[in-house]
Scaffold this motif. Structure first.
Motif, PDB file in Angstrom:
ATOM      1  N   THR A 206       0.865  -1.184   0.000  1.00 49.52           N
ATOM      2  CA  THR A 206       0.000   0.000   0.000  1.00 49.52           C
ATOM      3  C   THR A 206       0.901   1.234   0.000  1.00 49.52           C
ATOM      4  OG1 THR A 206      -0.119  -0.140   2.408  1.00 49.52           O
ATOM      5  CG2 THR A 206      -1.918  -1.151   1.164  1.00 49.52           C
ATOM      6  N   ASP A 208       0.522   4.269  -0.340  1.00 47.67           N
ATOM      7  CA  ASP A 208       0.010   5.573   0.092  1.00 47.67           C
ATOM      8  C   ASP A 208       0.843   6.160   1.227  1.00 47.67           C
ATOM      9  OD1 ASP A 208      -1.925   5.454  -1.801  1.00 47.67           O
ATOM     10  OD2 ASP A 208      -3.569   4.928  -0.447  1.00 47.67           O
ATOM     11  N   LYS A 209       1.289   5.305   2.165  1.00 44.93           N
ATOM     12  CA  LYS A 209       2.106   5.808   3.272  1.00 44.93           C
ATOM     13  C   LYS A 209       3.440   6.347   2.742  1.00 44.93           C
ATOM     14  CE  LYS A 209       0.214   2.916   6.992  1.00 44.93           C
ATOM     15  NZ  LYS A 209       0.531   1.884   8.014  1.00 44.93           N
ATOM     16  N   TYR A 211       3.887   7.550  -0.287  1.00 43.33           N
ATOM     17  CA  TYR A 211       3.578   8.806  -0.975  1.00 43.33           C
ATOM     18  C   TYR A 211       3.444   9.956   0.030  1.00 43.33           C
ATOM     19  CZ  TYR A 211       2.447   5.948  -5.112  1.00 43.33           C
ATOM     20  OH  TYR A 211       2.482   5.081  -6.180  1.00 43.33           O
ATOM     21  N   ASP A 212       2.811   9.667   1.164  1.00 43.48           N
ATOM     22  CA  ASP A 212       2.676  10.705   2.191  1.00 43.48           C
ATOM     23  C   ASP A 212       4.050  11.135   2.700  1.00 43.48           C
ATOM     24  OD1 ASP A 212      -0.079  10.711   2.021  1.00 43.48           O
ATOM     25  OD2 ASP A 212      -0.381   9.356   3.723  1.00 43.48           O
TER      26      ASP A 212
END
Length: 363
Positions: A206, A208-209, A211-212
């Protein structure tokens, strides 16, 4: 322009990136093979030719190529410089009519991608058992020439070493906002590896972390420079104090080129990029390419490049007496990464970063 040491197209690569203009990093299609002069195998008795696509720099050529020419004076060498990603794009575009024989200076990700696309010729060199499995392809389609730890680069005149980030997550501290300058990511094998590693360590399933995390880094980043030369200039002028870069080039720029640079080896470990080589499948000068392979990895050349150009050799049989002191004592703690996953996801991750994160972290 062709000569024994011809330098045609200049661009940025992985290790030893110095004074090279930006390449397209795959942003636009590579020049089709049909627009280039077709290389032909040398006829019997004629001088042989060797065409090398490389991400390495002239300061490496000036050591390696004379040694090769001394051993094989009948082989004419032509080198074309470009970034690791651009080499992949070009070799891919030329698959039906290869123009290169030898790929010198490619990231593990780029070489693995090329191997999976059947662009590389398997070859088991004489030194095969001297290179750990971690640093070579299981099917002998590429071998790591040197190890490139990716570190935190600083100008100690602009920030004291004790005040610099000690690990990756510290780069996100708001106190470093506006102090970080980054070499443009997409054309650079070095930067693509660092950014992909930062996503992976947050969880590859995943992203997304990850990307953050990169969005927070972007918020602290003052500027993305178009090439290494501009990166060095910004740090020299103290327009930035911190960057991310490969250790070999930090040492090269500080010890050989008098830049005020130093490094922090991240406490949790560094992505250790394998800067490698390969034979291009269907190469017209395969015999010459294999000869260059052997000379490049020879203990003689490896020890000279370690002492004079700060290269960490992949071969395990290089005598410690033939290595510089700092190399004997520095522990290369690796960041634990799955390089197969990195290779398969890098393009997707970097495209997302470019389209959705770059320049938007502070918004």
């Amino acid at each position: 322009m062709a000569s024994s040491l011809a330098l045609a197209v200049s661009a940025c690569g992985g290790g030893g990136e110095t004074a090279k203009p930006q390449d397209n990093g795959g942003a636009t299609p590579a020049t089709p093979a049909t627009t280039q002069p077709e290389a032909q195998p040398a006829a019997s008795g004629d001088p042989q030719k060797l065409v090398i696509y490389t991400g390495r720099d002239k300061n490496i050529f000036e050591i390696v190529l004379p040694k090769f020419k001394e051993k094989y004076p009948n082989i004419e060498v032509e080198t074309l410089e470009m970034g690791a990603q651009q080499i992949l794009e070009r070799v891919r575009a030329e698959k039906a009519n290869p123009q290169a024989d030898f790929w010198w200076g490619g990231t593990q990700s780029a070489l693995a991608t090329a191997a999976n696309e059947d662009l590389l010729e398997p070859y088991k060199p004489t030194f095969s058992d001297k290179v750990p499995d971690l640093y070579k392809d299981k099917q002998d389609r590429w071998y790591g020439e040197m190890l490139l730890p990716e570190v935190i680069m600083i100008n100690p005149q602009a920030i004291k070493k004790e005040d610099a980030p000690k690990d990756w997550d510290e780069l996100l501290d708001p106190k470093y906002k506006g102090k970080i300058v980054i070499r443009n990511v997409l054309p650079s094998g070095t930067m693509r590896t660092i950014y992909s590693a930062m996503i992976f360590r947050q969880g590859a399933d995943t992203p997304d972390k990850g990307y953050d995390w990169l969005k927070k880094l972007d918020a602290n980043t003052k500027e993305y420079t178009q090439d290494p030369t501009n990166l060095y200039l910004k740090l020299d002028r103290q327009e930035g104090a911190i960057s991310l870069w490969n250790l070999q080039d930090v040492l090269l720029q500080s010890k050989k080129n008098n830049h005020p640079f130093d490094f922090v080896y991240p406490a949790s470990g560094a992505p250790i990029l394998v800067d490698g080589v390969a034979l291009v499948k269907g190469a017209k000068n395969m015999d010459a390419a294999k000869k260059f392979y052997e000379v490049l990895f020879s203990p003689e050349v490896a020890s000279v490049l370690a002492k004079d150009r700060f290269q960490f050799p992949s071969r395990t049989d290089i005598s410690k007496d033939d290595l510089p002191d700092f190399m004997k004592n520095l522990e290369l703690k690796p960041l634990q990464l799955d390089w197969d996953v990195m290779a398969s996801k890098e393009k997707e991750w970097m495209q997302y970063w470019d389209e959705n994160i770059k320049g938007k972290g502070g918004k």
